[in-house]
Design an enzyme around this catalytic site. Structure first.
Site, mmCIF file in Angstrom:
data_model
loop_
_atom_site.group_PDB
_atom_site.id
_atom_site.type_symbol
_atom_site.label_atom_id
_atom_site.label_comp_id
_atom_site.label_asym_id
_atom_site.label_seq_id
_atom_site.Cartn_x
_atom_site.Cartn_y
_atom_site.Cartn_z
ATOM 1 N N LYS A 265 37.712 28.410 46.140
ATOM 2 C CA LYS A 265 38.524 28.850 47.293
ATOM 3 C C LYS A 265 38.070 30.232 47.761
ATOM 4 O O LYS A 265 37.356 30.932 47.022
ATOM 5 C CB LYS A 265 39.996 28.866 46.889
ATOM 6 N N ARG B 161 56.083 29.306 43.048
ATOM 7 C CA ARG B 161 55.545 29.088 44.409
ATOM 8 C C ARG B 161 55.603 27.605 44.707
ATOM 9 O O ARG B 161 56.686 27.047 44.528
ATOM 10 C CB ARG B 161 54.174 29.761 44.608
ATOM 11 N N HIS C 39 50.631 25.203 37.241
ATOM 12 C CA HIS C 39 49.860 26.454 37.176
ATOM 13 C C HIS C 39 50.656 27.472 36.375
ATOM 14 O O HIS C 39 51.858 27.622 36.575
ATOM 15 C CB HIS C 39 49.605 26.953 38.601
ATOM 16 N N ARG D 139 40.696 23.962 35.579
ATOM 17 C CA ARG D 139 40.376 24.575 36.875
ATOM 18 C C ARG D 139 39.741 25.939 36.590
ATOM 19 O O ARG D 139 40.410 26.885 36.251
ATOM 20 C CB ARG D 139 41.646 24.714 37.724
ATOM 21 N N TYR E 48 35.252 62.800 57.890
ATOM 22 C CA TYR E 48 36.496 62.961 58.660
ATOM 23 C C TYR E 48 37.491 63.794 57.880
ATOM 24 O O TYR E 48 37.665 63.596 56.666
ATOM 25 C CB TYR E 48 37.128 61.596 58.947
ATOM 26 N N CYS F 5 34.029 56.204 55.895
ATOM 27 C CA CYS F 5 34.128 55.836 57.307
ATOM 28 C C CYS F 5 34.118 54.312 57.436
ATOM 29 O O CYS F 5 33.961 53.601 56.458
ATOM 30 C CB CYS F 5 32.950 56.406 58.087
ATOM 31 N N MET F 6 34.223 53.826 58.679
ATOM 32 C CA MET F 6 34.236 52.379 58.883
ATOM 33 C C MET F 6 32.920 51.724 58.441
ATOM 34 O O MET F 6 32.936 50.642 57.843
ATOM 35 C CB MET F 6 34.519 52.048 60.350
ATOM 36 N N ASP F 7 31.818 52.387 58.744
ATOM 37 C CA ASP F 7 30.517 51.757 58.524
ATOM 38 C C ASP F 7 29.593 52.549 57.602
ATOM 39 O O ASP F 7 28.478 52.112 57.322
ATOM 40 C CB ASP F 7 29.797 51.595 59.874
HETATM 41 C C1 LIG Z 1 43.037 30.110 42.003
HETATM 42 C C2 LIG Z 1 43.597 29.066 41.145
HETATM 43 C C3 LIG Z 1 42.977 28.719 39.930
HETATM 44 C C4 LIG Z 1 41.825 29.488 39.338
HETATM 45 O O1 LIG Z 1 42.330 30.540 38.545
HETATM 46 P P1 LIG Z 1 41.346 31.484 37.720
HETATM 47 O O2 LIG Z 1 42.236 32.450 37.060
HETATM 48 O O3 LIG Z 1 40.463 32.142 38.744
HETATM 49 O O4 LIG Z 1 40.568 30.633 36.806
HETATM 50 C C5 LIG Z 1 43.486 27.639 39.225
HETATM 51 N N1 LIG Z 1 44.550 26.958 39.681
HETATM 52 C C6 LIG Z 1 45.181 27.263 40.834
HETATM 53 C C7 LIG Z 1 46.350 26.464 41.260
HETATM 54 C C8 LIG Z 1 44.734 28.332 41.600
HETATM 55 O O5 LIG Z 1 45.373 28.643 42.721
#
Ligand SMILES: *Cc1c(COP(=O)(O)O)cnc(C)c1O
Length: 372
Positions: free
Chosen positions: A41, A137, A167, A220, A266, A312-314
């Site tokens: 992601k 969530r 999760h 995951r 700045y 700065c920005m850049d």
């Molecule tokens: C981002 C995410 C992960 C990955 O988590 P890590 O700590 O980067 O391994 C796994 N499951 C869900 C639902 C996530 O949103």
């Protein structure tokens, strides 16, 4: 990206070999037949989704996970066959696209399923039910809702319960009470339905330091894919070394000497107390080097020198011990000789976690891939 011409010397170097090594080591720590879901992601945590996904698949990942429909469609263009799961919210309007493109969606609401006109689906739509066991969530929070949702999906001809997942909120911490409660709750939920193809719960931290029974059918694998530990606690308990994949480099574009009393940047917040060499770097907050990084060290010729004055920005300015040549390489994140500046050091400096750092290095910084 790779073949595009870059003129500005500021670039992120992504070491794909490091990512490959991280996955290979991970594989050795998985129970037999546990699949790897590569979490790519947010443009693979800023590392580049297509390139990271390719390495992950070559190294044995059997599914890609993203956060949004847009991310899934982007990857589908490059990988026509790999399974793709959207971990976050998808609007009902996306369901037809998901079915067409064989993208698996996360579902947690019966109302969402009921709004879906399954007659319009060209192919069966694969769904993973999300159980909220304590993260607070998305996800169902009662057994009644879970069973109801499961029944609704199972009885729809064009919908498939392909998976169930949860999760963990505290997998990267030492204290285990909350974690264990979540694990127990999840086990209870999945015991109430016929086993779907993929039950999964483990993120990086769970996989690395918790009970291997929680690997279920798949893990995951996110942050450690990129060679970063999810927390200091996990970092100290790693079962294998991780290989950091992201370096941030630029070059000196200007060197000047300033005298006592002269200021830099700045607000003229930095004033020389002795004659000093000041270097200018072509990187600023529009690249993700946010202003709180002022004071952060960078590496030149294998030594640490600080960013001075306001960023700065850049551009930003650094304090040099001597008059280096224009074009001298400067490493903001990564190694030079025996010195290294890590993402963790950057995160600490601006009071955040390493996850956030590569995500906020903006798309203006080209990602250059080393495959070695
Ligand atoms: C981002 C995410 C992960 C990955 O988590 P890590 O700590 O980067 O391994 C796994 N499951 C869900 C639902 C996530 O949103």
């Amino acid at each position: 990206m790779q073949n595009k011409q870059h003129f500005r010397p500021t670039k992120a170097i992504i070491d794909l070999q490091a990512i490959r090594k991280n996955i290979c080591q991970l594989k050795e720590h998985l129970q037999p037949n546990v699949q790897i879901i590569a979490v790519v992601k947010a443009n693979a945590y800023g590392h580049g989704d297509v390139e990271v996904a390719r390495v992950a698949i070559e190294s044995g990942a059997t599914m890609l996970a993203v956060a949004t429909p847009e991310e899934a469609l982007h990857l589908r263009k490059h990988f026509p066959n790999i399974e793709i799961l959207i971990l976050g919210y998808s609007p009902v309007s996306f369901a037809t696209y998901a079915a067409d493109e064989n993208i698996t969606l996360t579902v947690y609401s019966k109302a969402w399923v009921e709004q879906l006109n399954t007659q319009t689906l060209s192919k069966p739509l694969k769904l993973h039910i999300k159980v909220d066991t304590g993260m607070g969530r998305i996800g169902v929070t009662s057994i009644e809702d879970f069973l109801d949702l499961h029944k609704t999906i199972s009885s729809s001809s064009n919908l498939i319960v392909d998976g169930v997942f949860t999760h963990f909120a505290t997998a990267d911490e030492e204290v285990e009470d909350y974690f264990n409660k979540q694990a127990q709750t999840f086990k209870q939920y999945i015991s109430l339905i016929p086993k779907p193809r993929l039950v999964h719960a483990a993120n990086t931290a769970t996989m690395l330091i918790k009970d291997s029974n929680l690997q279920f059918d798949a893990v995951r694998f996110g942050i450690s894919l990129y060679g970063l530990a999810p927390s200091t606690y996990v970092k100290n308990k790693l079962p294998f070394p991780l290989h950091r994949a992201f370096s941030l480099e630029t070059e000196l574009i200007e060197v000047k000497q300033i005298q006592v009393g002269q200021s830099v940047g700045y607000g003229a917040t930095y004033t020389a107390t002795k004659p000093s060499y000041i270097g200018t770097l072509p990187i600023g907050y529009a690249d993700g080097l946010i202003r709180q990084h002022s004071g952060q060290d960078v590496l030149i010729d294998g030594i640490r020198v600080p960013i001075i004055g306001r960023i700065c920005m850049d551009q930003c300015m650094i304090l040099l011990p001597t008059a280096y040549n224009i074009g001298e390489k400067v490493t903001l994140i990564g190694k030079q000789k025996n010195e290294e500046i890590t993402m963790d050091e950057w995160a600490l400096k601006v009071n955040t976690i390493n996850y956030e750092i590569p995500c906020i290095i903006t798309s203006r910084v080209p990602r250059i891939y080393h495959t070695k």
